[in-house]
Design an enzyme around this catalytic site. Structure first.
Site, PDB file in Angstrom:
ATOM      1  CE  LYS A 144      -4.991  -5.912 -10.161  1.00 56.20           C
ATOM      2  NZ  LYS A 144      -3.673  -5.802 -10.811  1.00 56.20           N
ATOM      3  N   GLY A 146      -0.561  -3.765  -0.772  1.00 53.64           N
ATOM      4  CA  GLY A 146      -0.130  -2.745  -1.732  1.00 53.64           C
ATOM      5  C   GLY A 146       0.040  -1.412  -1.035  1.00 53.64           C
ATOM      6  CB  SER A 147       0.236   1.995  -2.366  1.00 51.07           C
ATOM      7  OG  SER A 147      -0.977   2.063  -3.066  1.00 51.07           O
ATOM      8  CB  THR A 148      -0.871   3.698   2.646  1.00 51.38           C
ATOM      9  OG1 THR A 148       0.007   2.827   3.384  1.00 51.38           O
ATOM     10  CG2 THR A 148      -1.828   4.352   3.616  1.00 51.38           C
ATOM     11  N   GLY A 191      -5.089   1.137  -0.535  1.00 53.27           N
ATOM     12  CA  GLY A 191      -5.750   0.506   0.618  1.00 53.27           C
ATOM     13  C   GLY A 191      -6.884   1.369   1.146  1.00 53.27           C
ATOM     14  CD  GLU A 223       1.884  -6.250   4.067  1.00 54.14           C
ATOM     15  OE1 GLU A 223       2.351  -5.085   4.114  1.00 54.14           O
ATOM     16  OE2 GLU A 223       2.347  -7.159   3.369  1.00 54.14           O
ATOM     17  CB  CYS A 274       5.547  -3.342   2.835  1.00 53.96           C
ATOM     18  SG  CYS A 274       5.137  -4.950   2.243  1.00 53.96           S
ATOM     19  CD  GLU A 311       6.105   1.789   1.538  1.00 56.43           C
ATOM     20  OE1 GLU A 311       5.030   2.072   0.980  1.00 56.43           O
ATOM     21  OE2 GLU A 311       6.346   0.671   2.029  1.00 56.43           O
TER      22      GLU A 311
HETATM   23  P1  ADP Z   1       2.301  -0.397  -5.456  1.00 58.56           P
HETATM   24  O1  ADP Z   1       2.551   1.031  -5.105  1.00 58.56           O
HETATM   25  O2  ADP Z   1       2.941  -1.400  -4.597  1.00 58.56           O
HETATM   26  O3  ADP Z   1       2.326  -0.674  -6.931  1.00 58.56           O
HETATM   27  P2  ADP Z   1      -0.521  -0.379  -5.626  1.00 58.56           P
HETATM   28  O4  ADP Z   1      -1.364  -0.203  -4.421  1.00 58.56           O
HETATM   29  O5  ADP Z   1      -0.546   0.664  -6.672  1.00 58.56           O
HETATM   30  O6  ADP Z   1       0.877  -0.672  -5.018  1.00 58.56           O
HETATM   31  O7  ADP Z   1      -0.836  -1.758  -6.332  1.00 58.56           O
HETATM   32  C1  ADP Z   1      -1.036  -2.962  -5.639  1.00 58.56           C
HETATM   33  C2  ADP Z   1      -2.101  -3.763  -6.364  1.00 58.56           C
HETATM   34  O8  ADP Z   1      -3.332  -3.053  -6.307  1.00 58.56           O
HETATM   35  C3  ADP Z   1      -1.810  -3.988  -7.839  1.00 58.56           C
HETATM   36  O9  ADP Z   1      -2.220  -5.304  -8.173  1.00 58.56           O
HETATM   37  C4  ADP Z   1      -2.683  -2.934  -8.513  1.00 58.56           C
HETATM   38  O10 ADP Z   1      -3.043  -3.278  -9.832  1.00 58.56           O
HETATM   39  C5  ADP Z   1      -3.899  -2.936  -7.605  1.00 58.56           C
HETATM   40  N1  ADP Z   1      -4.703  -1.704  -7.626  1.00 58.56           N
HETATM   41  C6  ADP Z   1      -4.328  -0.453  -7.999  1.00 58.56           C
HETATM   42  N2  ADP Z   1      -5.367   0.414  -7.866  1.00 58.56           N
HETATM   43  C7  ADP Z   1      -6.423  -0.300  -7.401  1.00 58.56           C
HETATM   44  C8  ADP Z   1      -7.775   0.023  -7.032  1.00 58.56           C
HETATM   45  N3  ADP Z   1      -8.252   1.254  -7.115  1.00 58.56           N
HETATM   46  N4  ADP Z   1      -8.569  -0.965  -6.565  1.00 58.56           N
HETATM   47  C9  ADP Z   1      -8.107  -2.224  -6.438  1.00 58.56           C
HETATM   48  N5  ADP Z   1      -6.853  -2.601  -6.770  1.00 58.56           N
HETATM   49  C10 ADP Z   1      -6.009  -1.658  -7.241  1.00 58.56           C
END
Ligand code: ADP
Length: 494
Positions: A200, A252-254, A257, A274, A308, A405
């Site tokens: 995704k 993606g974001s902590t 994660g 990551e 990141c 961050e």
């Molecule tokens: P950023 O702050 O870099 O946008 P996110 O962590 O919000 O990072 O998003 C990174 C990815 O994780 C995106 O593809 C987002 O759609 C997806 N994402 C956001 N929330 C969830 C979740 N609860 N479970 C799985 N994937 C998610």
């Protein structure tokens, strides 16, 4: 060229010019073809989402709509995972490794053939300067496929006497800062090791992943081996929670994660994360100053700071602090902020309005906490999401702009006197993804690299990537490595 300002350097008066104007050099969009609406790539074909819902993807530099993207719900994710599971059991795990390699090589070559189109779409959809999409994102994405194609039939050499086996279906969720490159980082090692994929992309940058789906379909890769579903966090969560997903790889974001780690706790799913970073670029008084300044600029302003591993903190030794900061300010004045499609642009558009608001909020926080703000005097375009290159001076370790961050072109500057103080300050944050060291002394570099709690440490350079080098974090920056031989490990059982 007009003379606009005078600055003082080391007691000398030196005129410099910021009136340089380059003639516009916009990259052409004529050669790209985009559909008005994109479905989900499941089992080798594009299909409409069961919800019939679509969302707009926009160009962050103009705020104009580019295309409509399908929003996958749980039913769609179930279809995609089942397609991946069937393809794994019936086809991919039985495909001889050297045959797997051929498909991966073919995808790499097709990325190269369509490099220009992919670079333009990446820039239109994500806002990064065309120079970066063209010279960094797309070539590195192709290189990752080439590199892992090479490993496909050599896994017994990667893991001698261990009989490495694939895991099954890999659920992969990626962010918006390097959309095509992150897709390559995820898909290439998964395929090389014999796994199938449901990926995704981030909601604001789905287009190059969908273009990659077109390439994958054309490459003849068996149906269902790679599935690409688009949507928001809920779609990502459906992938993570699907019982037939055997491995989750997330960048993606902590915060997200942590949610993912909780969601799969107690299951047999393998996980790599990551996450965020807050890297320190450490400049010693024996460093080549001009080179360091270029590295600092590249470290934080490259890709609008949407990296990141961005060097978002500068730790500079007291004796050279004044000159480094002065040169940094001078160099910031020359950075061209604006149309990402222009080949002269250094800093493009912030990826989304939400991200711009977040960065602006942090700029207010920095000022309220008492740090000194410095921004370049450039003018920003009237439309689109843009942010001036920004410095925070006189910060302290407890300031939020030092600890958290920001994911934007904002650099927090601190000074230090001794090596111990530099290490202490660099490590005293929740993250540990990367760091940079600038010094003339190899011994200092080796001393520091062993003491930095950071997955990647660059010496006298910054933000250099290569498919053969492992990348990943310590602490709240996550775990697991991508790239290199280490990047195979999360996709095999031994
Ligand atoms: P950023 O702050 O870099 O946008 P996110 O962590 O919000 O990072 O998003 C990174 C990815 O994780 C995106 O593809 C987002 O759609 C997806 N994402 C956001 N929330 C969830 C979740 N609860 N479970 C799985 N994937 C998610």
């Amino acid at each position: 060229m007009k003379k606009t300002e005078t600055s003082e350097r080391s007691g000398q008066s030196l005129s410099f010019f910021n009136g340089w104007k380059y003639a516009p050099a916009p990259e052409s969009k004529d050669h790209i073809s985009l559909k008005k609406q994109y479905g989900l790539f499941i089992n080798g074909e594009f299909v409409p989402p069961s919800s019939k819902k679509y969302f707009d993807t926009i160009n962050p530099a103009t705020e104009e709509k580019i295309a409509e993207i399908a929003e996958a719900d749980e039913k769609d994710v179930d279809l995609a995972v089942n397609a991946a599971s069937k393809a794994y059991n019936n086809v991919w795990k039985k495909t001889p490794p050297k045959e797997r390699a051929k498909y991966i090589y073919r995808i790499a070559r097709m990325i190269q053939e369509r490099a220009r189109e992919l670079a333009v779409i990446e820039t239109l959809d994500g806002g990064k300067p065309i120079r970066e999409s063209r010279d960094i994102d797309v070539p590195l994405a192709a290189n990752h496929f080439f590199y892992y194609a090479g490993w496909a039939d050599k896994l017994n050499y990667a893991f001698p006497n261990r009989n490495p086996q694939p895991l099954g279906v890999a659920g992969q969720i990626i962010p918006w800062n390097f959309p095509l490159l992150m897709a390559a980082w995820k898909i290439a090692p998964a395929l090389a090791t014999g796994n199938t994929v449901v990926l995704k992309p981030a909601e604001s940058t789905s287009l190059t992943a969908l273009k990659l789906a077109e390439i994958i379909a054309e490459s003849g890769l068996p149906d269902g081996v790679v599935n690409i579903v688009t949507g928001f966090g809920k779609t990502g969560a459906a992938i993570v929670n699907h019982p037939k997903v055997n491995k989750v790889a997330f960048t993606g974001s902590t915060d997200v994660g942590k949610l993912i780690q909780k969601a799969i706790a107690g299951t047999s799913k393998k996980l790599t994360l990551e996450l965020g970073g807050k890297a320190a670029n450490i400049v010693f008084d024996d460093a080549p100053i001009d080179q360091a300044v270029e590295g600092i600029i590249n470290g934080i302003f490259f890709n609008q700071g949407h990296v990141c591993c961005a060097g978002s903190r500068l730790l500079v030794q007291e004796g050279v602090a004044d000159i480094v900061i002065r040169k940094l300010k001078d160099r910031m004045e020359t950075l061209i902020v604006g149309d990402p499609m222009d080949k002269n642009t250094d800093i493009g558009a912030i990826n989304s309005k939400e991200q711009l608001l977040k960065i602006q909020e942090y700029i207010k926080i920095g000022v309220n906490d008492g740090a000194d703000l410095y921004q370049s005097s450039c003018e920003l375009p009237n439309k689109g999401f843009f942010c001036k290159p920004t410095l925070f001076l006189n910060t302290s370790q407890s300031h939020r702009v030092v600890q958290e961050e920001i994911f934007g072109p904002v650099l927090a500057v601190q000074t230090f006197r001794t090596v111990e103080e530099a290490i202490e300050k660099a490590n005293n944050i929740p993250y540990g993804l990367s760091a940079g060291i600038w010094t003339d002394k190899g011994s200092k570099i080796f001393n520091l690299t062993t003491k930095m709690r950071a997955g990647v440490v660059w010496a006298n350079t910054y933000n250099k990537f290569d498919p053969t080098s492992p990348f990943g974090g310590y602490k709240e920056s996550g775990f697991g490595r991508e790239g290199g031989l280490h990047g195979l490990l999360p996709y095999v059982s031994l």
